[in-house]
Design an enzyme around this catalytic site. Structure first.
Site, short mmCIF file in Angstrom:
data_model
loop_
_atom_site.label_atom_id
_atom_site.label_comp_id
_atom_site.label_asym_id
_atom_site.label_seq_id
_atom_site.Cartn_x
_atom_site.Cartn_y
_atom_site.Cartn_z
N TYR A 154 42.12 30.08 35.03
CA TYR A 154 42.65 30.12 33.68
C TYR A 154 41.96 31.23 32.91
O TYR A 154 40.74 31.34 32.93
CB TYR A 154 42.39 28.77 32.98
CG TYR A 154 42.90 28.70 31.56
CD1 TYR A 154 44.26 28.71 31.29
CD2 TYR A 154 42.01 28.62 30.50
CE1 TYR A 154 44.72 28.63 29.99
CE2 TYR A 154 42.47 28.54 29.19
CZ TYR A 154 43.83 28.55 28.94
OH TYR A 154 44.28 28.47 27.64
N ASP A 249 35.60 36.63 34.71
CA ASP A 249 35.84 35.84 33.51
C ASP A 249 34.78 34.73 33.45
O ASP A 249 34.88 33.71 34.11
CB ASP A 249 37.25 35.25 33.53
CG ASP A 249 37.59 34.52 32.23
OD1 ASP A 249 36.67 34.32 31.41
OD2 ASP A 249 38.77 34.16 32.04
N LYS A 277 32.92 30.62 24.46
CA LYS A 277 32.27 29.32 24.49
C LYS A 277 30.78 29.35 24.08
O LYS A 277 30.50 29.42 22.89
CB LYS A 277 32.51 28.66 25.85
CG LYS A 277 34.03 28.45 26.03
CD LYS A 277 34.49 27.59 27.16
CE LYS A 277 36.01 27.38 27.00
NZ LYS A 277 36.83 27.73 28.13
C1 PLP Z 1 38.18 28.58 27.92
C2 PLP Z 1 38.48 29.75 28.79
C3 PLP Z 1 39.24 30.84 28.33
C4 PLP Z 1 39.92 30.84 26.98
O1 PLP Z 1 39.03 30.76 25.93
P1 PLP Z 1 39.57 30.24 24.50
O2 PLP Z 1 38.39 30.44 23.59
O3 PLP Z 1 39.97 28.83 24.70
O4 PLP Z 1 40.72 31.11 24.14
C5 PLP Z 1 39.40 31.94 29.16
N1 PLP Z 1 38.84 31.96 30.38
C6 PLP Z 1 38.11 30.95 30.86
C7 PLP Z 1 37.49 31.05 32.20
C8 PLP Z 1 37.93 29.79 30.08
O5 PLP Z 1 37.25 28.76 30.58
#
Ligand code: PLP
Length: 443
Positions: A154, A249, A277
Site C-alpha cells: 500500500y 516506502d 506516521k
Molecule cells: C500509511 C501508509 C501510507 C499512506 O500514508 P497516509 O499518511 O495514510 O496517507 C503510504 N505507505 C505506507 C507504506 C503506509 O503504511
C-alpha cells in the site's frame, strides 16, 4: 467524596454509542472517515473519547488496551508528555507561518543523519502525498513512464498505485479502486510481493522504460509479510542494472524498526525513501527524500512541482521532533519490541493449546497473526487464512478489553507505553479469548 465525584463525572460523560453511530452513518460513507475504522464484524465500530499511554477510552466508558496505536504513528504511546509539552510550546508560538522555521531544519537533520540514503528531503502532509510526489519526481528525473509496485503493498490512496493495493482497499475487497482511469494505471506494473523471478521477468521486458520500483521493505499493509533476503536484494540490483530508481516506502517502518529504518536493517541504500506516521508524532505528516541529484529536481530548485500550504506544518514538526528525541534517548525500542515479542509468543502458544492453526509474524514492534497452516510469505498466503476466525477472535478480545487491529490485512503495533503489566493482562485476555473461540467457533 472524591470517589463519588469521579463516578458522577464518568457517568455524566457516558454517551449511548449507538446514537452517535446512527448519526455518523447518515453523515459519513459507512459511518466513518477512513475505511478500516468501520469494523465490519461488529454491530458498530469503537467510538473513542480519549486515550492515554497504551489505553483507549471509549465513549461508553470502556477502557481498551490498544494494539492499533493510530495505525502506526504512536510509538511512544498515546499522549506522551514530551510530545504534549512540545506541541503546547509550538502552539504558543503560533501554528502556521507559510515560511521556513528552525524546527523543520532540526527535524530534517535528525532524519538525514539517521537514514543516510536521504541527503535531501521535502516535508509534506501525508504518506499518500509523499509517495505521489516521489512517483512524479522519479518520472521527471528519468524521463520514463512505467512504475512497478507489488501486489498487497500500500502506498497511499491515489490513482497510480491503487492497483492490487493493501490496507483498507484489501479489507473491503477493492484492491483496485473504482473511478480510476485505465489510462492512469496503464503504466503501473504489478508484481507479486516476494517473487524475485516475477520481478526479474518484468525488468527484462520493460527495464529501459521503468522510472521507479516502489516497495514496502517490510510489508505492513497486508498483515505483516517479511520479505526474503534475496528478494529485497533483487530490488536494488535490478533497478541499478536497468537505470530505474528504487523507492523504499518506509511510512510505517521508518523509525519503527530502528533509527535507520528497514533499509538499515537490510543494509540497502534506496534512491528515494518515503516517510510519514512516526515522524509526525501522531500529527499529519509525510516526507520524501533521497539522492541529492534526484531531490534537486524538486521545485523551486528544479522543474518537478511540489507545494503545499501545510507542508512541514509547525505542530506536526514539533511533535515529530519531540518523538524522535525521546526515541534517541533510548529505551523505546526495548520496551515496544519486548512487548510485541511477548504478545506474539502468547498468541502462538494459546492458539496451539486451544487447537487452532496459527501463523504469527513479528518484527520489532509490529506483529500480525493468521489462522492458517503452513507459513505466510506472500499476499496469497494471507488471503488463504481464515478471516472469519481472525474477526471472531478480534471480537472476543475486544469484549475483554484488548483492541487488536480490526482487520487481518492490517498490522498490530506496540509502543513504549506497553509495559509488563499491560502485556501480562493482554496475555490473560488472549488465553480467555482462544478458549471462548474454541467453545464458540464461527461457521
Ligand atoms: C500509511 C501508509 C501510507 C499512506 O500514508 P497516509 O499518511 O495514510 O496517507 C503510504 N505507505 C505506507 C507504506 C503506509 O503504511
Amino acid at each position: 467524596m472524591w470517589k463519588r465525584l469521579t463516578t458522577r463525572c464518568i457517568n455524566q460523560g457516558v454517551v449511548n454509542p449507538s446514537e452517535v453511530f446512527k448519526e455518523a452513518l447518515g453523515l459519513f460513507p459507512g459511518g466513518v472517515n477512513s475505511p478500516v475504522r468501520a469494523m465490519k464484524h461488529l454491530p458498530m465500530p469503537i467510538i473513542v473519547k480519549r486515550a492515554e499511554g497504551a489505553y483507549l477510552y471509549t465513549i461508553d466508558g470502556g477502557r481498551l488496551i490498544d494494539y492499533c496505536m493510530g495505525f502506526g504513528p504512536l510509538i511512544l504511546g498515546h499522549r506522551h508528555p514530551a510530545v504534549l509539552e512540545a506541541v503546547r510550546e509550538a502552539l504558543n508560538d503560533g501554528w502556521l507561518y507559510g515560511a521556513l522555521t528552525e524546527r523543520e531544519v532540526e527535524l530534517a537533520k535528525k532524519i538525514t543523519s539517521s537514514i543516510k540514503s536521504i541527503e535531501m528531503i521535502r516535508l509534506v502532509n501525508t504518506g499518500t502525498e509523499a509517495v505521489m510526489n516521489a512517483v512524479r519526481l522519479a518520472r521527471g528525473f528519468t524521463g520514463r513512464k512505467y512504475i512497478v509496485k507489488f501486489e498487497g503493498n500500500y502506498h497511499g490512496a491515489f490513482d497510480y498505485v491503487l492497483v492490487k493495493a493493501g490496507s483498507g482497499a484489501a479489507t473491503w475487497g477493492v484492491p483496485t479502486s473504482a473511478g480510476i482511469l485505465e489510462e492512469a494505471t496503464k503504466y503501473t506494473l504489478v508484481v507479486p510481493y516476494n517473487d524475485t523471478e516475477a520481478l526479474e521477468r518484468v525488468f527484462r521486458e520493460y527495464g529501459g522504460e521503468i522510472a521507479l520500483l516502489l516497495v514496502e521493505p517490510i510489508a505492513g499493509n497486508y498483515g505483516l509479510i517479511i520479505p526474503d533476503q534475496g528478494f529485497i536484494k533483487a530490488t536494488r540490483e535490478l533497478t541499478e542494472r536497468y537505470g530505474a530508481l528504487l523507492l523504499f516506502d518506509e511510512v510505517i517502518t521508518g523509525f519503527r524498526v530502528g533509527l535507520s529504518g528497514a533499509q538499515g536493517m537490510f543494509n540497502i541504500k534506496p534512491d528515494l525513501t518515503t516517510l510519514g506516521k512516526i515522524i509526525g508524532g501522531g500529527f499529519p505528516i509525510g516526507a520524501f527524500g533521497g539522492r541529492r541529484d534526484v531531490m534537486g529536481m524538486v521545485t523551486p530548485q528544479g522543474p518537478v512541482y511540489n507545494a503545499g500550504t501545510f507542508n512541514a506544518h509547525p505542530i506536526s514538526v514539533a511533535a515529530g521532533l519531540a518523538t524522535l528525541r525521546v526515541i534517541e534517548g533510548g529505551g523505546v525500542y526495548e520496551v515496544a519490541n519486548g512487548a510485541a515479542e511477548r504478545v506474539a509468543k502468547a498468541i502462538e502458544d494459546s492458539a496451539s493449546r486451544n487447537g487452532f492453526d496459527i501463523v504469527v509474524k513479528q518484527v520489532a514492534s509490529m506483529f500480525q497473526f493468521y489462522f492458517k497452516r503452513g507459513d505466510v510469505r506472500t499476499p496469497s498466503d494471507v488471503r488463504a487464512s481464515d478471516e472469519k476466525l481472525y474477526l471472531a477472535f478480534h471480537r472476543e478480545a475486544l469484549n475483554r478489553g484488548v483492541y487488536f487491529t480490526p482487520s487481518q490485512y492490517e498490522v498490530n503495533f506496540t509502543s513504549a507505553a506497553h509495559t509488563r503489566d499491560i502485556v501480562d493482562e493482554t496475555i490473560r485476555v488472549i488465553e480467555e479469548s482462544f478458549k471462548a473461540l474454541r467453545a464458540n467457533k464461527p461457521t
